[in-house]
Design an enzyme around this catalytic site. Structure first.
Site, mmCIF file in Angstrom:
data_model
loop_
_atom_site.group_PDB
_atom_site.id
_atom_site.type_symbol
_atom_site.label_atom_id
_atom_site.label_comp_id
_atom_site.label_asym_id
_atom_site.label_seq_id
_atom_site.Cartn_x
_atom_site.Cartn_y
_atom_site.Cartn_z
ATOM 1 N N ASP A 85 22.400 98.153 -112.081
ATOM 2 C CA ASP A 85 23.556 99.041 -112.189
ATOM 3 C C ASP A 85 24.791 98.357 -111.603
ATOM 4 O OD1 ASP A 85 24.978 101.406 -112.661
ATOM 5 O OD2 ASP A 85 24.452 102.250 -110.706
ATOM 6 N N HIS A 86 25.865 98.294 -112.373
ATOM 7 C CA HIS A 86 27.138 97.712 -111.918
ATOM 8 C C HIS A 86 26.959 96.322 -111.321
ATOM 9 C CE1 HIS A 86 29.856 101.075 -112.632
ATOM 10 N NE2 HIS A 86 28.895 101.872 -112.215
ATOM 11 N N GLU A 136 31.051 97.919 -119.403
ATOM 12 C CA GLU A 136 31.988 98.999 -119.077
ATOM 13 C C GLU A 136 33.412 98.659 -119.480
ATOM 14 O OE1 GLU A 136 33.782 101.034 -115.020
ATOM 15 O OE2 GLU A 136 31.638 100.581 -115.084
ATOM 16 N N HIS A 178 32.312 108.209 -109.356
ATOM 17 C CA HIS A 178 31.102 108.059 -108.549
ATOM 18 C C HIS A 178 31.227 108.905 -107.289
ATOM 19 C CE1 HIS A 178 30.682 103.989 -110.652
ATOM 20 N NE2 HIS A 178 29.610 104.670 -110.992
ATOM 21 N N GLY A 179 30.090 109.366 -106.805
ATOM 22 C CA GLY A 179 30.099 110.125 -105.558
ATOM 23 C C GLY A 179 30.409 111.590 -105.797
ATOM 24 N N GLY A 209 28.416 108.511 -112.826
ATOM 25 C CA GLY A 209 28.846 109.599 -111.948
ATOM 26 C C GLY A 209 28.328 110.940 -112.418
ATOM 27 N N ASN A 230 23.860 108.553 -115.629
ATOM 28 C CA ASN A 230 23.469 107.959 -114.353
ATOM 29 C C ASN A 230 23.497 108.987 -113.231
ATOM 30 O OD1 ASN A 230 23.348 105.560 -115.744
ATOM 31 N ND2 ASN A 230 24.703 104.451 -114.364
ATOM 32 N N VAL A 231 22.468 108.938 -112.383
ATOM 33 C CA VAL A 231 22.349 109.874 -111.265
ATOM 34 C C VAL A 231 21.972 109.103 -110.008
ATOM 35 C CG1 VAL A 231 21.104 111.862 -110.333
ATOM 36 C CG2 VAL A 231 21.649 111.769 -112.783
#
Length: 293
Positions: A85-86, A136, A178-179, A209, A230-231
Site C-alpha cells: 500500500d502506497h 494513484e 486517510h485517517g 480512506g 481500503n480500510v
C-alpha cells in the site's frame, strides 16, 4: 485457493457491482483476524502492508512469508492477494522481488509526467512476474505513515493517461482522505467519480480512506465504479477500543479466565483481534463481496 494476484478478482468486482476490501495489517494477530474474516465471509481479500507497517514487522520478506504461511496453516480457501500500500518506487520493486502478488506504486507526489513514466516502468516489471499494479492520480488527503496529502479531485485527463500505462486498478482522489474524517468533511465528490468512470469505462477504481465514509456514499461509489476499498483506521479504532475496555475491566476479566494472570499477551490481545475480525466482516458485508470467493 492459493495466494493470487489481485487483478482478476478486482476486475470481477468491477464487472459485477461490488467491491473487494484492501485491509491493512500491522502484525501476526491482525493478519490472522483479516484471514478469519475473509474465510468466514467467503470473500476475496487483499492483505496490505504500508511501508511503515512492513518496517515494523521486520521487512517485506517477513511480511510475505508470514501471510503466505498463515494462509496455508489456517487452511484459507478464499483468494488472498499480498499487496503493498502506497509504496515508493524502490519499495515496489523490492516487493515484486520477494513475492508480493500485488503492489501500489504511489508516485502522486511527483510531477505528472514523471509519475506516468515510473508507473509504466513498474507495470512492465510487475506484469512480467504476474504481479498486479495499482497507481494513484490526485493526492489522497490526510496522513498515513508520514505520507501527507491535502486532498483533491483527480484530473480526468491524468487518470486516462495513467490507465494507459497498463495498470490494473486506479486510485483517484475524489475528496477522500486517510485517517478519521473531520466533522466538516464535505463527503465524496460522487459527481466527479461519475465523470472519471465515464472517461475510463469498465476500469476498476480504488477508494482509499474507506474508514469513516458513510455506508450510503460507499455503496453509491461502488455503483459508479469503485471496485476496491481500503480500510485501516477503522480496524485500528476497533482494536484500540476493545483493548482499552479489556484493560479497564482487568479484575472482571481475570475472574472470567478462572483467576489466571492476564499478563499473557495472547489473552491481552484476544479482544482486540476479535474486534478487528468483526470490523473486517462488517466492511465485507457493506462492500458486497461476501460469498464472492
Amino acid at each position: 485457493m492459493a495466494i493470487v494476484s489481485a487483478e482478476k478478482f478486482v476486475q470481477a468486482a468491477r464487472e459485477n457491482g461490488y467491491a473487494v476490501g484492501g485491509f491493512n495489517t500491522n502484525n501476526l494477530e491482525w493478519t490472522q483476524a483479516i484471514l478469519r474474516a475473509a474465510e468466514a465471509k467467503q470473500a476475496p481479500v487483499l492483505i496490505q502492508t504500508s511501508m511503515g507497517a512492513a518496517k515494523y514487522m521486520g521487512g517485506y520478506k517477513v511480511c510475505q512469508s508470514l501471510i503466505t504461511n498463515l494462509v496455508e496453516s489456517m487452511g484459507i480457501t478464499v483468494p488472498v492477494a499480498i499487496h503493498l500500500d502506497h509504496g515508493h518506487y524502490e519499495d515496489a520493486l523490492e516487493c515484486i522481488e520477494v513475492g508480493y502478488t500485488s503492489i501500489m506504486f504511489d508516485g502522486s507526489h511527483l510531477p505528472v509526467e514523471e509519475n506516468l513514466a515510473k508507473t509504466a516502468e513498474v507495470v512492465k516489471i510487475a506484469h512480467a512476474k504476474g504481479v498486479s499494479v495499482e497507481a494513484e492520480v490526485g493526492t489522497i488527503g490526510g496522513e498515513e505513515d508520514g505520507i501527507i496529502g491535502k486532498g483533491e479531485l483527480a484530473p480526468i485527463e491524468d487518470a486516462k493517461a495513467m490507465v494507459e500505462t497498463g495498470i490494473d486498478f486506479l486510485a483517484a482522489g475524489i475528496g477522500n482522505i486517510h485517517g478519521p474524517y473531520p466533522e466538516n468533511w464535505e463527503g465524496l465528490a460522487l459527481d466527479h467519480l461519475e465523470k472519471l468512470t465515464a472517461a475510463v469505462p469498465g476500469f476498476p477504481i480504488v477508494l482509499h480512506g474507506g474508514s469513516g465514509i458513510p455506508d450510503d456514499q460507499i455503496k453509491e461509489a461502488i455503483r459508479l465504479g469503485v471496485a476496491k476499498v481500503n480500510v485501516n483506521t477503522e480496524s485500528q479504532i476497533a482494536f484500540s477500543n476493545a483493548t482499552r475496555e479489556f484493560a479497564r475491566n482487568y479484575e472482571a476479566n481475570e475472574a472470567e479466565y478462572d483467576g489466571k494472570k492476564l499478563f499473557d499477551p495472547r489473552k491481552f490481545l484476544a479482544p482486540g483481534m476479535k474486534a478487528v475480525q468483526g470490523a473486517v466482516e462488517e466492511r465485507i458485508d457493506v462492500f458486497g463481496s461476501a460469498n464472492k470467493a
